[in-house]
Design a protein around this motif. Structure first.
Motif, PDB file in Angstrom:
ATOM      1  N   GLU A 128      53.084   5.348 -12.945  1.00  0.00           N
ATOM      2  CA  GLU A 128      53.193   6.317 -13.520  1.00  0.00           C
ATOM      3  C   GLU A 128      53.008   6.836 -14.762  1.00  0.00           C
ATOM      4  OE1 GLU A 128      57.786   6.540 -14.421  1.00  0.00           O
ATOM      5  OE2 GLU A 128      57.644   6.720 -12.028  1.00  0.00           O
ATOM      6  N   ALA A 129      52.362   4.932 -14.885  1.00  0.00           N
ATOM      7  CA  ALA A 129      51.622   5.064 -16.738  1.00  0.00           C
ATOM      8  C   ALA A 129      50.398   5.740 -16.776  1.00  0.00           C
ATOM      9  CB  ALA A 129      51.795   3.483 -17.566  1.00  0.00           C
ATOM     10  N   VAL A 130      50.022   5.266 -15.586  1.00  0.00           N
ATOM     11  CA  VAL A 130      48.492   5.593 -15.480  1.00  0.00           C
ATOM     12  C   VAL A 130      48.187   7.536 -15.421  1.00  0.00           C
ATOM     13  CG1 VAL A 130      46.347   6.313 -13.317  1.00  0.00           C
ATOM     14  CG2 VAL A 130      47.566   3.750 -13.679  1.00  0.00           C
ATOM     15  N   VAL A 131      48.483   8.141 -14.423  1.00  0.00           N
ATOM     16  CA  VAL A 131      49.146   8.936 -14.816  1.00  0.00           C
ATOM     17  C   VAL A 131      49.791   9.965 -15.766  1.00  0.00           C
ATOM     18  CG1 VAL A 131      50.777  11.285 -13.392  1.00  0.00           C
ATOM     19  CG2 VAL A 131      49.948   9.563 -12.035  1.00  0.00           C
ATOM     20  N   ASP A 132      50.348   9.671 -16.985  1.00  0.00           N
ATOM     21  CA  ASP A 132      50.927  10.061 -17.847  1.00  0.00           C
ATOM     22  C   ASP A 132      49.405  10.111 -19.294  1.00  0.00           C
ATOM     23  OD1 ASP A 132      53.379  11.255 -17.757  1.00  0.00           O
ATOM     24  OD2 ASP A 132      54.526   8.831 -18.246  1.00  0.00           O
ATOM     25  N   ARG A 133      49.275   9.216 -18.525  1.00  0.00           N
ATOM     26  CA  ARG A 133      47.470   8.874 -19.165  1.00  0.00           C
ATOM     27  C   ARG A 133      46.458   9.941 -19.560  1.00  0.00           C
ATOM     28  NH1 ARG A 133      44.477  10.008 -22.747  1.00  0.00           N
ATOM     29  NH2 ARG A 133      42.653   8.535 -24.237  1.00  0.00           N
ATOM     30  N   LEU A 134      46.195  10.272 -18.458  1.00  0.00           N
ATOM     31  CA  LEU A 134      45.595  11.259 -17.440  1.00  0.00           C
ATOM     32  C   LEU A 134      45.938  12.741 -17.840  1.00  0.00           C
ATOM     33  CD1 LEU A 134      44.718   9.378 -14.258  1.00  0.00           C
ATOM     34  CD2 LEU A 134      42.746   9.536 -16.182  1.00  0.00           C
ATOM     35  N   ILE A 135      46.735  12.817 -17.870  1.00  0.00           N
ATOM     36  CA  ILE A 135      47.554  14.281 -18.300  1.00  0.00           C
ATOM     37  C   ILE A 135      47.357  14.387 -19.427  1.00  0.00           C
ATOM     38  CG2 ILE A 135      49.304  15.526 -18.611  1.00  0.00           C
ATOM     39  CD1 ILE A 135      50.516  14.287 -15.838  1.00  0.00           C
ATOM     40  N   ALA A 136      47.966  13.478 -20.725  1.00  0.00           N
ATOM     41  CA  ALA A 136      47.685  13.452 -21.766  1.00  0.00           C
ATOM     42  C   ALA A 136      46.228  13.482 -22.427  1.00  0.00           C
ATOM     43  CB  ALA A 136      47.858  11.662 -23.077  1.00  0.00           C
ATOM     44  N   ALA A 137      45.652  13.362 -21.409  1.00  0.00           N
ATOM     45  CA  ALA A 137      44.018  13.616 -21.574  1.00  0.00           C
ATOM     46  C   ALA A 137      43.886  14.890 -21.011  1.00  0.00           C
ATOM     47  CB  ALA A 137      42.603  12.679 -21.263  1.00  0.00           C
ATOM     48  N   GLY A 138      44.180  15.573 -20.741  1.00  0.00           N
ATOM     49  CA  GLY A 138      44.806  16.883 -20.482  1.00  0.00           C
ATOM     50  C   GLY A 138      43.733  17.359 -18.778  1.00  0.00           C
ATOM     51  N   LYS A 139      44.012  16.400 -18.042  1.00  0.00           N
ATOM     52  CA  LYS A 139      43.419  16.577 -16.562  1.00  0.00           C
ATOM     53  C   LYS A 139      44.400  16.610 -15.324  1.00  0.00           C
ATOM     54  CE  LYS A 139      39.307  14.646 -17.997  1.00  0.00           C
ATOM     55  NZ  LYS A 139      38.103  15.961 -17.627  1.00  0.00           N
ATOM     56  N   THR A 140      44.542  17.335 -14.581  1.00  0.00           N
ATOM     57  CA  THR A 140      44.826  17.710 -13.084  1.00  0.00           C
ATOM     58  C   THR A 140      44.903  16.077 -12.711  1.00  0.00           C
ATOM     59  OG1 THR A 140      44.636  19.673 -13.859  1.00  0.00           O
ATOM     60  CG2 THR A 140      44.910  18.512 -11.612  1.00  0.00           C
ATOM     61  N   VAL A 141      45.918  16.038 -12.012  1.00  0.00           N
ATOM     62  CA  VAL A 141      45.934  14.371 -11.177  1.00  0.00           C
ATOM     63  C   VAL A 141      46.305  14.774  -9.987  1.00  0.00           C
ATOM     64  CG1 VAL A 141      47.168  12.226 -11.258  1.00  0.00           C
ATOM     65  CG2 VAL A 141      46.553  13.136 -13.605  1.00  0.00           C
ATOM     66  N   ILE A 142      45.619  14.021  -8.677  1.00  0.00           N
ATOM     67  CA  ILE A 142      46.349  13.963  -7.669  1.00  0.00           C
ATOM     68  C   ILE A 142      46.991  12.912  -7.743  1.00  0.00           C
ATOM     69  CG2 ILE A 142      46.065  14.816  -5.040  1.00  0.00           C
ATOM     70  CD1 ILE A 142      46.200  16.809  -7.042  1.00  0.00           C
ATOM     71  N   LEU A 143      48.116  12.574  -7.202  1.00  0.00           N
ATOM     72  CA  LEU A 143      48.452  10.952  -7.230  1.00  0.00           C
ATOM     73  C   LEU A 143      48.804  10.688  -5.563  1.00  0.00           C
ATOM     74  CD1 LEU A 143      50.138   8.346  -8.180  1.00  0.00           C
ATOM     75  CD2 LEU A 143      51.991   9.455  -8.266  1.00  0.00           C
ATOM     76  N   LEU A 144      48.354   9.349  -4.894  1.00  0.00           N
ATOM     77  CA  LEU A 144      48.553   8.934  -3.653  1.00  0.00           C
ATOM     78  C   LEU A 144      49.579   8.102  -3.829  1.00  0.00           C
ATOM     79  CD1 LEU A 144      44.465   8.607  -3.171  1.00  0.00           C
ATOM     80  CD2 LEU A 144      45.035  10.467  -2.527  1.00  0.00           C
ATOM     81  N   PRO A 145      50.555   8.541  -2.712  1.00  0.00           N
ATOM     82  CA  PRO A 145      51.519   6.875  -2.650  1.00  0.00           C
ATOM     83  C   PRO A 145      50.637   6.226  -1.552  1.00  0.00           C
ATOM     84  CG  PRO A 145      51.807   9.085  -0.827  1.00  0.00           C
ATOM     85  CD  PRO A 145      50.378   9.284  -1.506  1.00  0.00           C
ATOM     86  N   ILE A 146      51.536   4.927  -1.615  1.00  0.00           N
ATOM     87  CA  ILE A 146      51.124   3.462  -1.162  1.00  0.00           C
ATOM     88  C   ILE A 146      50.208   3.589   0.650  1.00  0.00           C
ATOM     89  CG2 ILE A 146      51.942   1.347  -0.494  1.00  0.00           C
ATOM     90  CD1 ILE A 146      51.263   2.208  -3.636  1.00  0.00           C
ATOM     91  N   LEU A 147      49.684   3.610   0.425  1.00  0.00           N
ATOM     92  CA  LEU A 147      48.292   4.072   2.381  1.00  0.00           C
ATOM     93  C   LEU A 147      49.571   2.635   3.006  1.00  0.00           C
ATOM     94  CD1 LEU A 147      47.001   5.810   3.529  1.00  0.00           C
ATOM     95  CD2 LEU A 147      45.559   3.740   3.510  1.00  0.00           C
ATOM     96  N   ALA A 148      50.244   3.254   4.421  1.00  0.00           N
ATOM     97  CA  ALA A 148      50.346   2.286   5.162  1.00  0.00           C
ATOM     98  C   ALA A 148      49.991   0.933   5.768  1.00  0.00           C
ATOM     99  CB  ALA A 148      51.702   3.136   6.074  1.00  0.00           C
ATOM    100  N   ARG A 149      50.302   0.065   5.999  1.00  0.00           N
ATOM    101  CA  ARG A 149      49.443  -0.869   6.793  1.00  0.00           C
ATOM    102  C   ARG A 149      49.407  -0.925   8.118  1.00  0.00           C
ATOM    103  NH1 ARG A 149      46.618  -4.936   1.787  1.00  0.00           N
ATOM    104  NH2 ARG A 149      46.511  -3.420   0.775  1.00  0.00           N
ATOM    105  N   GLY A 150      48.271  -1.906   8.885  1.00  0.00           N
ATOM    106  CA  GLY A 150      49.391  -2.037  10.474  1.00  0.00           C
ATOM    107  C   GLY A 150      50.045  -3.686  10.236  1.00  0.00           C
ATOM    108  N   THR A 151      50.566  -3.526  11.148  1.00  0.00           N
ATOM    109  CA  THR A 151      51.830  -4.912  11.143  1.00  0.00           C
ATOM    110  C   THR A 151      50.541  -6.105  11.151  1.00  0.00           C
ATOM    111  OG1 THR A 151      51.361  -5.213  13.641  1.00  0.00           O
ATOM    112  CG2 THR A 151      53.343  -3.597  12.067  1.00  0.00           C
TER     113      THR A 151
END
Length: 427
Positions: A128-151
């Motif tokens: 969330e802190a990463v996204v907020d810093r980018l938004i504060a700099a005027g950027k549009t952000v596409i946040l990716l979920p945690i990618l699932a891994r194999g067993t």
């Protein structure tokens, strides 16, 4: 409903882990966009709407060393700011450097390497802190979920899977409160819905974590469709027969001698087959198009179509940046292993730039390309010419696995042009 704010641009930056870095690869003499890369496929399939430019850069940048190996370089710079092995805190510490790049939108991957060592609350707070810093700099952000891994990486029923689900739900709720943050769910096409453990589809990953070509294609196809609602429409590829290189009046004109693929034979004038066996036929353009299409049927496992004559010598001076591209249409087939565009500088220290470089599975075999029909634009990373008056080579590499079914593809509108120098400094 998510509200999207259209962006009048197409330059997309990426920041994250090896899941981001592996979209591109560079060494002493090469720079590639990789067929295993989800962002690579999104760029190809968007047909020009999406631009993730990278360039060869062998310098070492502290804090950007892959897997924390001091003194090691990623080998490239540009809009791919992924660094293998990094935790969310490492990514956050590089934000100010990334913000000095020129981009219109940024895709964020963070937290996957923290799952075994940090609490879910800490991981999400950093995201969330990463996204907020980018938004504060005027950027549009596409946040990716945690990618699932194999067993083989996250055991069935393990804490990592539960933490990932919690983080991903929290990320959706967080983005809903930030008008300039959106979530692209790459798990929606990555995860096998019939897997009780939420593992990726068979063949999408070779190690349970990273992408193989089919997985990169599936996620890239979905991302290209998703980003089409944010980015400006692609500019039409306008062609004129006299759009040619002229050192004085049109130095950014097309350098290729026959970009419209004209001629009287089955193979357009100026094209050649340097190795392998194939069949060729030309598809004459329709009234609403300018450039013809060249169809190639691959008769052996590997072949190459040269797009420049053997005797071609570059008209450009040393220090010029050049980039090549070509439109492709590929019918459905289960045995393609390589459809890539290669630009080579013939100087002693010249670079090889490859678009959609195939992925070696490690046993001498190449990962399969998509089985379904696809089309798009292959665009090589730009390279800087080392010396004047050296040979340039440009060609399509084509390879199929053993198959009883004929393999064919079509290409059109090849380009080789001088381009503006990309950003040469990260910071």
């Amino acid at each position: 409903m998510t509200v999207r704010f259209p962006i009048h641009g197409k330059r997309v930056a990426l920041i994250g882990t090896s899941l981001v870095q592996q979209n591109h690869h560079a060494g002493d003499r090469h720079i590639h966009s990789c067929a295993r890369g989800w962002a690579t496929w999104a760029e190809v399939l968007s047909a020009g709407q999406l631009d993730i430019t990278v360039f060869h850069d062998p310098r070492v940048f502290p804090g950007w060393e892959p897997s924390g190996r001091i003194g090691v370089t990623r080998g490239f710079g540009g809009l791919n700011a992924g660094v293998s092995g990094q935790k969310a805190r490492d990514i956050a510490q590089r934000l100010e450097e990334v913000l000095k790049l020129d981009f219109d939108l940024i895709v964020v991957d963070a937290g996957t390497n923290d799952m075994m060592v940090e609490t879910k609350e800490v991981i999400q707070s950093i995201r969330e802190a990463v996204v907020d810093r980018l938004i504060a700099a005027g950027k549009t952000v596409i946040l990716l979920p945690i990618l699932a891994r194999g067993t083989q990486k996250w055991v069935a029923g393990g804490s990592e899977r539960a933490k990932a689900h919690w983080i991903n739900q929290k990320s959706l709720a967080f983005a809903a409160m930030r008008p300039h943050c959106h979530v692209f769910d790459w798990n929606s096409v990555w995860v096998d819905p019939y897997s009780a453990d939420g593992a990726p589809h068979d063949g999408f990953s070779d190690d349970g974590t990273h992408f193989s070509v089919p997985g990169g294609y599936a996620v890239g196809k979905a991302l290209a469709a998703y980003l089409s609602g944010f980015l400006a429409p692609p500019a039409p590829r306008t062609w004129a027969q006299d759009d040619r290189f002229d050192a004085v009046n049109n130095p950014i004109g097309n350098i290729l001698p026959n970009p419209l693929l004209a001629g009287n034979g089955p193979l357009a004038e100026g094209l050649a087959i340097s190795h392998g066996r194939m069949t060729a036929s030309r598809i004459i353009c329709q009234p609403d198009r300018m450039a013809n299409w060249q169809e190639i049927g691959v008769a052996t496992e590997r072949c190459r179509v040269d797009l420049l004559p053997d005797a071609f010598v570059s008209p450009l001076p040393a220090g010029t940046w050049v980039q090549a591209s070509v439109q492709v249409e590929v019918p459905a087939h289960g045995d393609w292993r390589d459809i890539s565009l290669i630009l080579e500088d013939g100087a002693a220290e010249g670079l090889v730039s490859q678009a959609l470089a195939p992925f070696d599975l490690g046993d001498g075999n190449l990962a399969p390309f998509p089985r379904e029909a696809w089309s798009g634009v292959l665009r090589t990373p730009p390279i800087k010419l080392k010396t004047p008056m050296q040979d340039l080579r440009l060609g399509l590499n084509l390879q199929v696995g053993p198959s009883r079914q004929p393999s064919s593809m079509q290409f059109s509108s090849p380009e080789l042009r001088q381009v503006m120098p990309p950003q040469s400094q990260l910071f």
